[in-house]
Design a protein around this motif. Structure first.
Motif, PDB file in Angstrom:
ATOM      1  N   ALA A  55       0.827  -1.203   0.000  1.00 43.37           N
ATOM      2  CA  ALA A  55       0.000   0.000   0.000  1.00 43.37           C
ATOM      3  C   ALA A  55       0.863   1.256   0.000  1.00 43.37           C
ATOM      4  CB  ALA A  55      -0.933   0.001   1.219  1.00 43.37           C
ATOM      5  N   TRP A  56       2.066   1.155   0.546  1.00 42.43           N
ATOM      6  CA  TRP A  56       2.961   2.314   0.601  1.00 42.43           C
ATOM      7  C   TRP A  56       3.561   2.580  -0.778  1.00 42.43           C
ATOM      8  CZ3 TRP A  56       6.488   2.006   5.568  1.00 42.43           C
ATOM      9  CH2 TRP A  56       5.672   1.975   6.708  1.00 42.43           C
ATOM     10  N   PRO A  57       3.425   3.789  -1.303  1.00 40.48           N
ATOM     11  CA  PRO A  57       4.039   4.087  -2.612  1.00 40.48           C
ATOM     12  C   PRO A  57       5.561   4.050  -2.565  1.00 40.48           C
ATOM     13  CG  PRO A  57       3.142   6.080  -1.610  1.00 40.48           C
ATOM     14  CD  PRO A  57       2.676   4.941  -0.767  1.00 40.48           C
ATOM     15  N   GLU A  58       6.139   4.120  -1.358  1.00 38.50           N
ATOM     16  CA  GLU A  58       7.593   4.037  -1.238  1.00 38.50           C
ATOM     17  C   GLU A  58       8.129   2.636  -1.550  1.00 38.50           C
ATOM     18  OE1 GLU A  58       6.017   7.326   1.228  1.00 38.50           O
ATOM     19  OE2 GLU A  58       5.555   5.174   1.127  1.00 38.50           O
ATOM     20  N   TYR A  59       7.240   1.646  -1.603  1.00 40.46           N
ATOM     21  CA  TYR A  59       7.626   0.270  -1.908  1.00 40.46           C
ATOM     22  C   TYR A  59       6.937  -0.152  -3.211  1.00 40.46           C
ATOM     23  CZ  TYR A  59       9.137  -0.174   3.038  1.00 40.46           C
ATOM     24  OH  TYR A  59       9.747  -0.028   4.256  1.00 40.46           O
ATOM     25  N   PRO A  60       7.504   0.141  -4.385  1.00 39.13           N
ATOM     26  CA  PRO A  60       6.821  -0.141  -5.656  1.00 39.13           C
ATOM     27  C   PRO A  60       7.062  -1.570  -6.142  1.00 39.13           C
ATOM     28  CG  PRO A  60       8.851   1.030  -6.088  1.00 39.13           C
ATOM     29  CD  PRO A  60       8.755   0.886  -4.583  1.00 39.13           C
ATOM     30  N   TYR A  61       6.582  -2.540  -5.365  1.00 42.30           N
ATOM     31  CA  TYR A  61       6.819  -3.945  -5.677  1.00 42.30           C
ATOM     32  C   TYR A  61       5.481  -4.685  -5.678  1.00 42.30           C
ATOM     33  CZ  TYR A  61      11.580  -2.583  -4.440  1.00 42.30           C
ATOM     34  OH  TYR A  61      12.793  -1.946  -4.383  1.00 42.30           O
ATOM     35  N   SER A  62       5.394  -5.742  -6.473  1.00 41.04           N
ATOM     36  CA  SER A  62       4.145  -6.517  -6.542  1.00 41.04           C
ATOM     37  C   SER A  62       4.448  -7.934  -6.993  1.00 41.04           C
ATOM     38  CB  SER A  62       3.155  -5.858  -7.507  1.00 41.04           C
ATOM     39  OG  SER A  62       3.683  -5.829  -8.823  1.00 41.04           O
ATOM     40  N   VAL A  63       3.520  -8.844  -6.665  1.00 40.48           N
ATOM     41  CA  VAL A  63       3.605 -10.229  -7.126  1.00 40.48           C
ATOM     42  C   VAL A  63       2.217 -10.671  -7.573  1.00 40.48           C
ATOM     43  CG1 VAL A  63       5.554 -10.850  -5.643  1.00 40.48           C
ATOM     44  CG2 VAL A  63       3.218 -11.167  -4.809  1.00 40.48           C
ATOM     45  N   SER A  64       2.183 -11.595  -8.525  1.00 39.00           N
ATOM     46  CA  SER A  64       0.912 -12.174  -8.968  1.00 39.00           C
ATOM     47  C   SER A  64       0.508 -13.300  -8.028  1.00 39.00           C
ATOM     48  CB  SER A  64       1.034 -12.707 -10.394  1.00 39.00           C
ATOM     49  OG  SER A  64       1.278 -11.651 -11.299  1.00 39.00           O
ATOM     50  N   VAL A  65      -0.792 -13.432  -7.822  1.00 42.48           N
ATOM     51  CA  VAL A  65      -1.347 -14.476  -6.966  1.00 42.48           C
ATOM     52  C   VAL A  65      -2.337 -15.284  -7.797  1.00 42.48           C
ATOM     53  CG1 VAL A  65      -2.623 -14.987  -4.860  1.00 42.48           C
ATOM     54  CG2 VAL A  65      -1.112 -12.990  -4.939  1.00 42.48           C
ATOM     55  N   PRO A  66      -2.241 -16.606  -7.824  1.00 37.24           N
ATOM     56  CA  PRO A  66      -3.220 -17.405  -8.574  1.00 37.24           C
ATOM     57  C   PRO A  66      -4.639 -17.137  -8.079  1.00 37.24           C
ATOM     58  CG  PRO A  66      -1.347 -18.751  -7.919  1.00 37.24           C
ATOM     59  CD  PRO A  66      -1.191 -17.438  -7.217  1.00 37.24           C
ATOM     60  N   ALA A  67      -5.558 -17.014  -9.005  1.00 35.64           N
ATOM     61  CA  ALA A  67      -6.945 -16.726  -8.639  1.00 35.64           C
ATOM     62  C   ALA A  67      -7.511 -17.792  -7.716  1.00 35.64           C
ATOM     63  CB  ALA A  67      -7.798 -16.609  -9.908  1.00 35.64           C
ATOM     64  N   SER A  68      -7.081 -19.038  -7.908  1.00 33.87           N
ATOM     65  CA  SER A  68      -7.619 -20.124  -7.091  1.00 33.87           C
ATOM     66  C   SER A  68      -7.235 -19.981  -5.625  1.00 33.87           C
ATOM     67  CB  SER A  68      -7.110 -21.470  -7.623  1.00 33.87           C
ATOM     68  OG  SER A  68      -5.685 -21.496  -7.621  1.00 33.87           O
ATOM     69  N   VAL A  69      -6.135 -19.302  -5.349  1.00 37.32           N
ATOM     70  CA  VAL A  69      -5.666 -19.159  -3.968  1.00 37.32           C
ATOM     71  C   VAL A  69      -6.578 -18.242  -3.167  1.00 37.32           C
ATOM     72  CG1 VAL A  69      -3.783 -18.246  -2.539  1.00 37.32           C
ATOM     73  CG2 VAL A  69      -3.272 -19.666  -4.537  1.00 37.32           C
ATOM     74  N   ILE A  70      -7.136 -17.231  -3.824  1.00 37.87           N
ATOM     75  CA  ILE A  70      -7.873 -16.213  -3.071  1.00 37.87           C
ATOM     76  C   ILE A  70      -9.388 -16.301  -3.218  1.00 37.87           C
ATOM     77  CG2 ILE A  70      -5.962 -14.588  -3.205  1.00 37.87           C
ATOM     78  CD1 ILE A  70      -7.604 -13.164  -5.399  1.00 37.87           C
ATOM     79  N   ALA A  71      -9.891 -17.113  -4.138  1.00 43.44           N
ATOM     80  CA  ALA A  71     -11.333 -17.126  -4.407  1.00 43.44           C
ATOM     81  C   ALA A  71     -12.151 -17.410  -3.149  1.00 43.44           C
ATOM     82  CB  ALA A  71     -11.651 -18.153  -5.494  1.00 43.44           C
ATOM     83  N   ALA A  72     -11.833 -18.490  -2.453  1.00 42.16           N
ATOM     84  CA  ALA A  72     -12.598 -18.849  -1.253  1.00 42.16           C
ATOM     85  C   ALA A  72     -12.423 -17.811  -0.160  1.00 42.16           C
ATOM     86  CB  ALA A  72     -12.151 -20.225  -0.757  1.00 42.16           C
ATOM     87  N   GLY A  73     -11.208 -17.264  -0.023  1.00 39.61           N
ATOM     88  CA  GLY A  73     -10.952 -16.288   1.020  1.00 39.61           C
ATOM     89  C   GLY A  73     -11.736 -15.010   0.840  1.00 39.61           C
ATOM     90  N   LEU A  74     -11.895 -14.555  -0.392  1.00 30.57           N
ATOM     91  CA  LEU A  74     -12.650 -13.322  -0.641  1.00 30.57           C
ATOM     92  C   LEU A  74     -14.124 -13.519  -0.320  1.00 30.57           C
ATOM     93  CD1 LEU A  74     -11.019 -12.068  -3.965  1.00 30.57           C
ATOM     94  CD2 LEU A  74     -10.618 -11.246  -1.646  1.00 30.57           C
ATOM     95  N   THR A  98      -5.392  -6.438  -5.449  1.00 32.85           N
ATOM     96  CA  THR A  98      -6.201  -5.983  -6.581  1.00 32.85           C
ATOM     97  C   THR A  98      -6.627  -7.204  -7.382  1.00 32.85           C
ATOM     98  OG1 THR A  98      -4.936  -3.921  -6.664  1.00 32.85           O
ATOM     99  CG2 THR A  98      -6.271  -4.472  -8.594  1.00 32.85           C
ATOM    100  N   VAL A  99      -7.934  -7.327  -7.575  1.00 32.97           N
ATOM    101  CA  VAL A  99      -8.502  -8.536  -8.174  1.00 32.97           C
ATOM    102  C   VAL A  99      -9.320  -8.163  -9.397  1.00 32.97           C
ATOM    103  CG1 VAL A  99      -9.953 -10.555  -7.793  1.00 32.97           C
ATOM    104  CG2 VAL A  99      -8.580  -9.644  -5.910  1.00 32.97           C
ATOM    105  N   ASP A 100      -9.018  -8.792 -10.523  1.00 33.02           N
ATOM    106  CA  ASP A 100      -9.844  -8.674 -11.725  1.00 33.02           C
ATOM    107  C   ASP A 100     -10.950  -9.714 -11.668  1.00 33.02           C
ATOM    108  OD1 ASP A 100      -8.101  -6.757 -12.535  1.00 33.02           O
ATOM    109  OD2 ASP A 100      -7.177  -7.911 -14.148  1.00 33.02           O
ATOM    110  N   THR A 101     -12.184  -9.285 -11.830  1.00 34.05           N
ATOM    111  CA  THR A 101     -13.324 -10.198 -11.874  1.00 34.05           C
ATOM    112  C   THR A 101     -14.149  -9.900 -13.117  1.00 34.05           C
ATOM    113  OG1 THR A 101     -14.931  -8.796 -10.720  1.00 34.05           O
ATOM    114  CG2 THR A 101     -13.381 -10.045  -9.348  1.00 34.05           C
ATOM    115  N   ALA A 102     -15.109 -10.759 -13.365  1.00 36.52           N
ATOM    116  CA  ALA A 102     -15.984 -10.533 -14.522  1.00 36.52           C
ATOM    117  C   ALA A 102     -16.747  -9.231 -14.375  1.00 36.52           C
ATOM    118  CB  ALA A 102     -16.951 -11.706 -14.670  1.00 36.52           C
ATOM    119  N   GLY A 103     -16.995  -8.819 -13.135  1.00 40.92           N
ATOM    120  CA  GLY A 103     -17.743  -7.584 -12.895  1.00 40.92           C
ATOM    121  C   GLY A 103     -16.883  -6.349 -12.788  1.00 40.92           C
TER     122      GLY A 103
END
Length: 439
Positions: A55-74, A98-103
């Motif tokens: 969330a901090w702009p001072e740390y401009p780093y990111s990683v991809s997360v498989p959709a299957s990992v977070i679906a149930a948690g969301l 940040t999650v891309d969904t059909a909606g």
């Protein structure tokens, strides 16, 4: 009367059919009653892509997360129970998901203790207009994200290694890589000397150009968080960007050397630990958020003054409240982001714009209660104008508060206003940046 009785009979029969037939087909009765009483269940979130970032702009780093990992948690996110007397603060958000969904795109802002806020609005990714729903209990999804958080932190940070242990990894004459945490730019360096910290030189003219670009095209004593990659280790570090002293390389367009500090290292003239360098080491190790959350009042004032001196915006954003006039110049806690690095106007902007350098002489806690504290600080301030080398002593009374015992302290920005008051200058002129290797 007979017609009314017949109508009631038809309704009752329809209700029985609506309940019995689905049960015979294997549909649970509880789901039927829920549908009749509450309407259809909300559609599950079906992510197609997810990105975990800071969330901090001072740390401009990111990683991809498989959709299957977070679906149930969301789908399992529920409203968090508010602690009595301690309202949750979205400004403490440390990661975004940040999650891309059909909606469309959804983004959650997540704190280190597992609270989350969902951005709401037609375009939640765009700056402005977004509001936050929550807080939500995100501890479950944090558990599933642990391997990806580890990967994200490994990408951004170095290890907190004390000077005696770090010293042998980068011997005199050896080469290493130095990555600036905020810009992600990397340069090659060679160790020149250094008994209490690393005195280093850019290895080539190209590396000198990279260092200068990191500092915006102008050499500066200001400290920056960095990761030193030497001897097979990734070490949390801090650097300045000012050529000084002498060096061993004569074709790198750099006259002299600059300094790299690690945890517990010291300046060479006073043999003391430098608050600015140690602040940046914490930032480079990923320990800054934890330190700000747990700091005692005196320690927090020390951190804030070091951050003010070296323009460390993350500390100023998290640890300060207000703009000195009773309003909120720092990012609105209800709208954390995208977070601006620093406000363009107001008291904080004046402090950053007018003060060239400050030295903390003494910090002591005078009052510490459950929800308020008072800290006295003796500070020497140097301004850009009219005389950049004239010191002004300031006795500062800093006010702090917190929402409840055990929650993080914050500093009232208005109590820093006396730093701008130019009283009688000090009789003796103490150089703000000692010569040689001291910085």
């Amino acid at each position: 009367m007979r017609r009314r009785s017949a109508m009631y009979g038809v309704i009752a029969l329809a209700a029985v059919v609506a309940l019995v037939v689905p049960v015979l087909l294997g549909v649970p009765a509880a789901g039927i009653w829920r549908g009749l009483l509450l309407g259809p269940a909300p559609a599950p979130i079906e992510p197609t892509r997810a990105v975990l970032a800071f969330a901090w702009p001072e740390y401009p780093y990111s990683v991809s997360v498989p959709a299957s990992v977070i679906a149930a948690g969301l789908d399992a996110l529920t409203a968090a129970e508010a602690a009595a007397g301690a309202p949750a603060d979205p400004r403490r958000s440390y990661w975004t998901l940040t999650v891309d969904t059909a909606g469309g795109i959804r983004r959650w802002w997540i704190t280190r203790d597992g609270l989350a806020w969902l951005e709401e609005g037609e375009d939640p990714v765009a700056a402005g207009g977004a509001r936050l729903a929550g807080p939500l209990d995100a501890r479950g999804i944090l558990d599933s994200l642990t391997p990806y958080i580890d990967r994200l932190h490994h990408q951004a940070f170095g290890d907190l290694v004390e000077w005696p242990e770090a010293n042998p990894f980068f011997p005199v004459g050896g080469t290493a890589l130095l990555r600036d945490v905020e810009s992600r730019q990397t340069l090659q360096i060679r160790r020149h000397r250094g008994d209490a910290h690393f005195d280093v030189e850019p290895l080539t003219a190209e590396d000198t150009a990279t260092l200068r670009a990191i500092y915006g095209g102008r050499w500066s004593w200001k400290r920056r968080a960095a990761v030193l990659m030497a001897g097979g280790r990734r070490i949390a570090a801090s650097m300045n960007g000012m050529p000084h002293g002498w060096g061993d390389i004569f074709d790198n367009d750099f006259r002299g050397h600059f300094c790299v500090h690690v945890a517990g290292s010291r300046v060479h003239t006073t043999w003391r630990r430098d608050p600015g360098h140690q602040l940046m080491v914490l930032k480079a190790a990923g320990r800054l958020a934890e330190t700000l959350d747990t700091a005692a009042p005196g320690e927090l004032v020390d951190l804030v003054l070091a951050a003010l001196n070296h323009r460390e915006t993350a500390t100023l954003r998290v640890a300060l409240d207000g703009d000195g006039t009773g309003t909120q110049a720092l990012p609105d806690p209800r709208r954390p982001g995208p977070l601006p690095p620093a406000p363009a106007t107001g008291l904080l902007a004046d402090l950053l714009g007018e003060i060239r350098h400050l030295t903390v002489v003494d910090v002591r806690e005078e009052v510490v209660e459950d929800r308020r504290a008072v800290v006295r600080a003796a500070v020497t301030v140097y301004f850009y104008e009219p005389d950049r080398d004239r010191p002004f002593p300031v006795d500062l009374t800093v006010r702090l508060h917190r929402t409840a015992p055990g929650t993080p302290w914050t500093v009232e920005l208005a109590s820093l206003a006396p730093l701008l008051e130019r009283g009688e200058p000090a009789a003796a002129r103490v150089p703000p940046e000692p010569a040689g290797c001291a910085p």
